[in-house]
Motif scaffolding. Sequence first.
Motif, PDB file in Angstrom:
ATOM      1  N   MET A   1       4.784 -11.821 -10.448  1.00 18.26           N
ATOM      2  CA  MET A   1       3.592 -10.962 -10.467  1.00 18.26           C
ATOM      3  C   MET A   1       2.974 -10.849  -9.077  1.00 18.26           C
ATOM      4  O   MET A   1       2.577  -9.770  -8.645  1.00 18.26           O
ATOM      5  N   ALA A   2       2.893 -11.987  -8.347  1.00 21.07           N
ATOM      6  CA  ALA A   2       2.294 -11.975  -7.010  1.00 21.07           C
ATOM      7  C   ALA A   2       3.076 -11.059  -6.083  1.00 21.07           C
ATOM      8  O   ALA A   2       2.491 -10.343  -5.259  1.00 21.07           O
ATOM      9  N   LEU A   3       4.400 -11.073  -6.202  1.00 18.75           N
ATOM     10  CA  LEU A   3       5.230 -10.220  -5.356  1.00 18.75           C
ATOM     11  C   LEU A   3       5.009  -8.746  -5.681  1.00 18.75           C
ATOM     12  O   LEU A   3       5.001  -7.894  -4.787  1.00 18.75           O
ATOM     13  N   SER A   4       4.799  -8.432  -6.947  1.00 16.14           N
ATOM     14  CA  SER A   4       4.551  -7.046  -7.362  1.00 16.14           C
ATOM     15  C   SER A   4       3.225  -6.543  -6.804  1.00 16.14           C
ATOM     16  O   SER A   4       3.133  -5.415  -6.303  1.00 16.14           O
ATOM     17  N   VAL A   5       2.196  -7.392  -6.879  1.00 16.81           N
ATOM     18  CA  VAL A   5       0.888  -7.016  -6.332  1.00 16.81           C
ATOM     19  C   VAL A   5       0.982  -6.813  -4.825  1.00 16.81           C
ATOM     20  O   VAL A   5       0.412  -5.870  -4.256  1.00 16.81           O
ATOM     21  N   HIS A   6       1.719  -7.701  -4.171  1.00 17.72           N
ATOM     22  CA  HIS A   6       1.923  -7.595  -2.725  1.00 17.72           C
ATOM     23  C   HIS A   6       2.602  -6.273  -2.369  1.00 17.72           C
ATOM     24  O   HIS A   6       2.231  -5.609  -1.388  1.00 17.72           O
ATOM     25  N   ALA A   7       3.574  -5.872  -3.193  1.00 15.65           N
ATOM     26  CA  ALA A   7       4.281  -4.605  -2.960  1.00 15.65           C
ATOM     27  C   ALA A   7       3.336  -3.416  -3.100  1.00 15.65           C
ATOM     28  O   ALA A   7       3.390  -2.467  -2.305  1.00 15.65           O
ATOM     29  N   VAL A   8       2.456  -3.460  -4.091  1.00 14.16           N
ATOM     30  CA  VAL A   8       1.498  -2.366  -4.305  1.00 14.16           C
ATOM     31  C   VAL A   8       0.534  -2.264  -3.129  1.00 14.16           C
ATOM     32  O   VAL A   8       0.261  -1.159  -2.621  1.00 14.16           O
ATOM     33  N   VAL A   9       0.032  -3.401  -2.666  1.00 12.95           N
ATOM     34  CA  VAL A   9      -0.908  -3.406  -1.534  1.00 12.95           C
ATOM     35  C   VAL A   9      -0.239  -2.832  -0.284  1.00 12.95           C
ATOM     36  O   VAL A   9      -0.819  -2.003   0.433  1.00 12.95           O
ATOM     37  N   ASN A  10       0.980  -3.270  -0.011  1.00 12.73           N
ATOM     38  CA  ASN A  10       1.695  -2.768   1.168  1.00 12.73           C
ATOM     39  C   ASN A  10       1.966  -1.271   1.072  1.00 12.73           C
ATOM     40  O   ASN A  10       1.905  -0.550   2.070  1.00 12.73           O
ATOM     41  N   THR A  11       2.261  -0.788  -0.118  1.00 15.69           N
ATOM     42  CA  THR A  11       2.508   0.644  -0.319  1.00 15.69           C
ATOM     43  C   THR A  11       1.262   1.460   0.018  1.00 15.69           C
ATOM     44  O   THR A  11       1.346   2.486   0.710  1.00 15.69           O
ATOM     45  N   VAL A  12       0.122   0.999  -0.453  1.00 15.72           N
ATOM     46  CA  VAL A  12      -1.140   1.702  -0.178  1.00 15.72           C
ATOM     47  C   VAL A  12      -1.484   1.635   1.302  1.00 15.72           C
ATOM     48  O   VAL A  12      -1.937   2.623   1.904  1.00 15.72           O
ATOM     49  N   LEU A  13      -1.256   0.492   1.930  1.00 18.14           N
ATOM     50  CA  LEU A  13      -1.558   0.339   3.359  1.00 18.14           C
ATOM     51  C   LEU A  13      -0.699   1.277   4.209  1.00 18.14           C
ATOM     52  O   LEU A  13      -1.206   1.932   5.128  1.00 18.14           O
ATOM     53  N   ALA A  14       0.585   1.332   3.900  1.00 17.17           N
ATOM     54  CA  ALA A  14       1.483   2.207   4.668  1.00 17.17           C
ATOM     55  C   ALA A  14       1.113   3.675   4.470  1.00 17.17           C
ATOM     56  O   ALA A  14       1.125   4.462   5.423  1.00 17.17           O
ATOM     57  N   MET A  15       0.786   4.044   3.249  1.00 18.57           N
ATOM     58  CA  MET A  15       0.386   5.426   2.967  1.00 18.57           C
ATOM     59  C   MET A  15      -0.872   5.787   3.755  1.00 18.57           C
ATOM     60  O   MET A  15      -0.948   6.862   4.369  1.00 18.57           O
ATOM     61  N   ALA A  16      -1.845   4.886   3.747  1.00 21.39           N
ATOM     62  CA  ALA A  16      -3.106   5.157   4.439  1.00 21.39           C
ATOM     63  C   ALA A  16      -2.907   5.255   5.944  1.00 21.39           C
ATOM     64  O   ALA A  16      -3.431   6.169   6.599  1.00 21.39           O
ATOM     65  N   SER A  17      -2.137   4.332   6.519  1.00 24.62           N
ATOM     66  CA  SER A  17      -1.939   4.348   7.969  1.00 24.62           C
ATOM     67  C   SER A  17      -1.118   5.558   8.401  1.00 24.62           C
ATOM     68  O   SER A  17      -1.370   6.150   9.458  1.00 24.62           O
ATOM     69  N   ALA A  18      -0.154   5.965   7.578  1.00 23.90           N
ATOM     70  CA  ALA A  18       0.649   7.142   7.909  1.00 23.90           C
ATOM     71  C   ALA A  18      -0.201   8.411   7.871  1.00 23.90           C
ATOM     72  O   ALA A  18      -0.082   9.272   8.750  1.00 23.90           O
ATOM     73  N   THR A  19      -1.057   8.514   6.864  1.00 27.74           N
ATOM     74  CA  THR A  19      -1.926   9.693   6.739  1.00 27.74           C
ATOM     75  C   THR A  19      -2.889   9.769   7.917  1.00 27.74           C
ATOM     76  O   THR A  19      -3.053  10.826   8.544  1.00 27.74           O
ATOM     77  N   LEU A  20      -3.546   8.652   8.229  1.00 20.31           N
ATOM     78  CA  LEU A  20      -4.492   8.625   9.348  1.00 20.31           C
ATOM     79  C   LEU A  20      -3.785   8.910  10.664  1.00 20.31           C
ATOM     80  O   LEU A  20      -4.300   9.661  11.506  1.00 20.31           O
TER      81      LEU A  20
END
Length: 214
Positions: A1-20
């Motif tokens: 579960m911890a790895l899945s949450v980590h994957a979701v957080v990283n996905t959102v971070l990459a999306m946000a940094s790419a957009t900005l």
Amino acid sequence: MALSVHAVVNTVLAMASATLSTVVFDQVFNDGVNDVFDTCNGLLGGLVAVTAGCAFMSNWAALVVGVISSIVTKKSAEFMLYMKIDDPLDAFSVHGANGILATLYVGLAARPDLIEQHYAFDYHPKGHWGLFYSGSSGSLILIQLQGVLAVSVFVAVAMSTWILLMTSLSAALRSSRAKKKEDNDAPSTRAVIKDFKRCTRACKGIRRAYQRSH
């Protein structure tokens, strides 16, 4: 579960940094014009670029790959235009170029303590993690590179074969339809010619009759 949450957080971070990063790129290098289409492509490119290693990289690495992906998306789109390759939706830039980036980035940023949680870790050679971390043997980046080359060759051969097959089939269908149309038109064409000759003879007969009467 911890790895899945980590994957979701990283996905959102990459999306946000790419957009900005895409917005900043347009602001600096595109005379301050922010294109919505480019911004959306930058967002999608960030999602693609983080997909392969989202569960096995640190948060900072996800932010970095998002920034890199925005540049990759922009420059690969410019390259496609330069090569005069028709790609109106920038599909290669978003999915192809960033897919390659995502695959190779795993070999650079995969964190040792996270890669240990991979289901096949017991079969990994020693030092099988990203080059950014000490003790890496480089085996992971080599495997990722082999994967990129294998998929590229497969897609090139498969798509070339498919395009040639579809082109040949389309040409055969067009030729068949054209011949069929010609065969169907032939009787009607002969009938038109026959009617024209009949009318011509009738007109000549009427003219001769008129000449005799006067």
